[in-house]
Design an enzyme around this catalytic site. Structure first.
Site, mmCIF file in Angstrom:
data_model
loop_
_atom_site.group_PDB
_atom_site.id
_atom_site.type_symbol
_atom_site.label_atom_id
_atom_site.label_comp_id
_atom_site.label_asym_id
_atom_site.label_seq_id
_atom_site.Cartn_x
_atom_site.Cartn_y
_atom_site.Cartn_z
ATOM 1 N N LYS A 1 -2.443 -2.131 -14.823
ATOM 2 C CA LYS A 1 -2.244 -2.344 -13.383
ATOM 3 C C LYS A 1 -3.549 -2.810 -12.776
ATOM 4 O O LYS A 1 -4.632 -2.532 -13.312
ATOM 5 C CB LYS A 1 -1.831 -1.030 -12.711
HETATM 6 P P1 NAD Z 1 6.747 -5.581 -0.995
HETATM 7 O O1 NAD Z 1 5.385 -5.797 -0.487
HETATM 8 O O2 NAD Z 1 7.650 -6.722 -1.170
HETATM 9 O O3 NAD Z 1 7.520 -4.532 -0.070
HETATM 10 C C1 NAD Z 1 6.983 -3.336 0.366
HETATM 11 C C2 NAD Z 1 7.758 -2.969 1.616
HETATM 12 O O4 NAD Z 1 7.346 -1.681 2.014
HETATM 13 C C3 NAD Z 1 7.487 -3.930 2.792
HETATM 14 O O5 NAD Z 1 8.690 -4.204 3.462
HETATM 15 C C4 NAD Z 1 6.583 -3.118 3.692
HETATM 16 O O6 NAD Z 1 6.730 -3.464 5.051
HETATM 17 C C5 NAD Z 1 7.109 -1.722 3.392
HETATM 18 N N1 NAD Z 1 6.116 -0.740 3.741
HETATM 19 C C6 NAD Z 1 4.776 -0.778 3.524
HETATM 20 N N2 NAD Z 1 4.204 0.259 4.088
HETATM 21 C C7 NAD Z 1 5.210 0.956 4.659
HETATM 22 C C8 NAD Z 1 5.266 2.101 5.428
HETATM 23 N N3 NAD Z 1 4.135 2.739 5.692
HETATM 24 N N4 NAD Z 1 6.486 2.552 5.877
HETATM 25 C C9 NAD Z 1 7.642 1.888 5.581
HETATM 26 N N5 NAD Z 1 7.633 0.768 4.866
HETATM 27 C C10 NAD Z 1 6.444 0.324 4.440
HETATM 28 O O7 NAD Z 1 6.545 -4.736 -2.337
HETATM 29 P P2 NAD Z 1 7.559 -4.524 -3.533
HETATM 30 O O8 NAD Z 1 7.171 -5.464 -4.597
HETATM 31 O O9 NAD Z 1 8.962 -4.475 -3.010
HETATM 32 O O10 NAD Z 1 7.106 -3.069 -4.013
HETATM 33 C C11 NAD Z 1 7.605 -1.887 -3.392
HETATM 34 C C12 NAD Z 1 7.489 -0.742 -4.365
HETATM 35 O O11 NAD Z 1 8.219 -1.062 -5.543
HETATM 36 C C13 NAD Z 1 6.064 -0.424 -4.836
HETATM 37 O O12 NAD Z 1 5.943 0.951 -5.071
HETATM 38 C C14 NAD Z 1 5.976 -1.166 -6.144
HETATM 39 O O13 NAD Z 1 4.990 -0.604 -7.009
HETATM 40 C C15 NAD Z 1 7.369 -0.936 -6.664
HETATM 41 N N6 NAD Z 1 7.758 -1.909 -7.693
HETATM 42 C C16 NAD Z 1 7.848 -3.239 -7.415
HETATM 43 C C17 NAD Z 1 8.195 -4.111 -8.432
HETATM 44 C C18 NAD Z 1 8.352 -5.575 -8.188
HETATM 45 O O14 NAD Z 1 8.709 -6.276 -9.150
HETATM 46 N N7 NAD Z 1 8.190 -6.069 -6.991
HETATM 47 C C19 NAD Z 1 8.441 -3.615 -9.720
HETATM 48 C C20 NAD Z 1 8.356 -2.264 -9.952
HETATM 49 C C21 NAD Z 1 8.016 -1.405 -8.924
#
Ligand code: NAD
Length: 419
Positions: A109
């Site tokens: 990571k």
């Molecule tokens: P992203 O940036 O697309 O979305 C994150 C969302 O969370 C955004 O809408 C943001 O506004 C919201 N957010 C941020 N702070 C916040 C808060 N304080 N209160 C409410 N909402 C809040 O990110 P993502 O890629 O969707 O990742 C989200 C989670 O999923 C993370 O934990 C990431 O590690 C996990 N994840 C993502 C992937 C991927 O492929 N994108 C894969 C595995 C895990």
């Protein structure tokens, strides 16, 4: 905006969950010592000239937790709260996650402590290229393959791929996944995490004999993972009654029109202000009466202080580490079915693996092929974890850790100790 009541160090949580599972597996202390801690940790200083002409110093990290079963794999996060411990926790979870879905990768990571919302595109490009050159000795298609995470996206991956390729002197698309399709990205990668969340939620509903038709869903974090999961659940006749992002939470008892909401978010940059919805507070979203709660933002949102208020039957952990061990115990006593992060959100890394395979073969698959393979991987992993949960009487989280850690432990025993 998150309902975090008490901060838990994510890396402590990762180590604590490791110990539960290692105890349940009866893992020898030698093997524990060999697989518990990160193999490599790199901290880099990134001086960037901002558009106002001044130089600002950012700090970045790349952690390779384990490469016993294959190259390190894991996203890069840009967020003001990124710390080395958070990156170490996320890298650790990646190792077990790749084990759970049985793909030949280890865990890695990366992250940069920055506030991308207040940076221009040019500043983000400079930061990404400087970060790439700083971690260049660690990354490569056979060593360590970054991908997007919070606030990084296909454009970020394109800059990384370009910087790496320019340094080596020829195009090397396999150095990152989550790239734009025109640079060797895979069809279906963008929606892979949300789709994986959907498949595991579907399997859970079948297991619990819960009808998806009309099932109420609340999504905390309407970003990539959360919005796609919401969209697919909406398409399966679930009722998405509340969603939130970093700007606010919205609610409609009768169900939100998710495709319209996605367009609204794209246009305005937030979910707030969506017609036919009322604003609620984040703690209200967590406590809503619903069948499925999807934390899809950051770590530590369901903690000891608010776990008792959760009324959902299922928690589908799209985010990494959203539930602390203390909250886990409360939810277990209440009978909440938790689909743990390393299973629930493994669709992203699975399609990243497909992307890497396609890049290495220079042969690309159609979207349906990607979805079919993904569904098979996610549902197989779900049933393997469920089998341990039921057979050994442990929580779904411990069962998933046992499966993932068990596979890594088997590999390390076979490889032995070098030198
Ligand atoms: P992203 O940036 O697309 O979305 C994150 C969302 O969370 C955004 O809408 C943001 O506004 C919201 N957010 C941020 N702070 C916040 C808060 N304080 N209160 C409410 N909402 C809040 O990110 P993502 O890629 O969707 O990742 C989200 C989670 O999923 C993370 O934990 C990431 O590690 C996990 N994840 C993502 C992937 C991927 O492929 N994108 C894969 C595995 C895990």
């Amino acid at each position: 905006m998150l309902a975090t009541v008490a901060e838990r160090n994510a890396y402590d949580v990762a180590l604590e969950n490791f110990d539960f599972a290692a105890d349940a597996l009866g893992l020898e202390s030698d093997v524990r010592e060999m697989i518990k801690y990160p193999e490599r940790v790199l901290t880099v200083t990134l001086p960037i000239r901002l558009e106002n002409g001044l130089i600002h110093r950012f700090e970045g990290y790349r952690v390779q937790h384990n490469t016993v079963r294959g190259p390190a794999k894991g996203g890069i996060r840009y967020h003001p709260n990124v710390t080395l411990d958070e990156v170490k926790a996320l890298a650790t979870w990646m190792t077990w996650k790749c084990g759970v879905v049985n793909i030949p990768f280890g865990g890695g990571k990366g992250g940069v402590t920055c506030d991308p919302k207040h940076m221009s595109l040019i500043e983000l490009e400079r930061l990404t290229r400087r970060y790439t050159s700083a971690i260049l000795p660690l990354i490569g298609p056979q060593q360590d393959i970054p991908a997007p995470d919070v606030y990084t996206n296909p454009q970020t991956m394109a800059w990384i791929m370009d910087t790496y390729s320019m340094t080596k002197g020829y195009p090397i698309p396999g150095v990152v996944t989550g790239k734009p399709i025109s640079l060797g990205g895979s069809l279906g990668r963008n929606e892979a995490t949300g789709r994986g969340v959907f498949y595991t939620t579907q399997s859970t509903c079948e297991h619990l004999r819960l009808d998806m038709n009309g099932a109420r869903v609340a999504v905390l974090g309407f970003g990539n993972a959360g919005s796609i999961a919401a969209h697919l659940l909406h398409g399966s006749q679930c009722r998405v009654i509340a969603v939130s992002d970093s700007n606010g939470c919205i609610y409609n008892k009768g169900g939100l029109d998710v495709p319209k909401l996605m367009r609204h978010k794209e246009r305005t940059g937030k979910v707030a202000g969506f017609p036919d919805s009322e604003a609620i507070a984040p703690h209200q979203l967590i406590a809503l009466e619903c069948e499925i709660l999807i934390p899809a933002a950051l770590e530590n949102v369901i903690v000891e202080e608010n776990a008792g208020s959760v009324r959902a039957k299922i928690i589908a952990e799209a985010a990494n580490g959203p539930v602390t061990p203390e909250a886990d115990r409360i939810l277990e006593n209440k009978g909440t079915f938790v689909i743990p992060d390393i299973l629930c959100n493994a669709g992203g890394v699975t399609v990243s693996y497909f992307e890497w395979v396609q890049d290495e073969q220079h042969l690309f698959w159609d979207a349906q092929d990607v979805y079919n393979r993904l569904e098979r991987v996610m549902k197989t992993a779900f049933h393997e974890v469920l089998g341990i949960h039921v057979g050994r009487g442990v929580s779904m989280r411990t069962a998933a850790n046992m499966l993932g850690i068990g596979r890594v432990a088997e590999a390390i025993k076979l490889r032995g100790l070098y030198p």
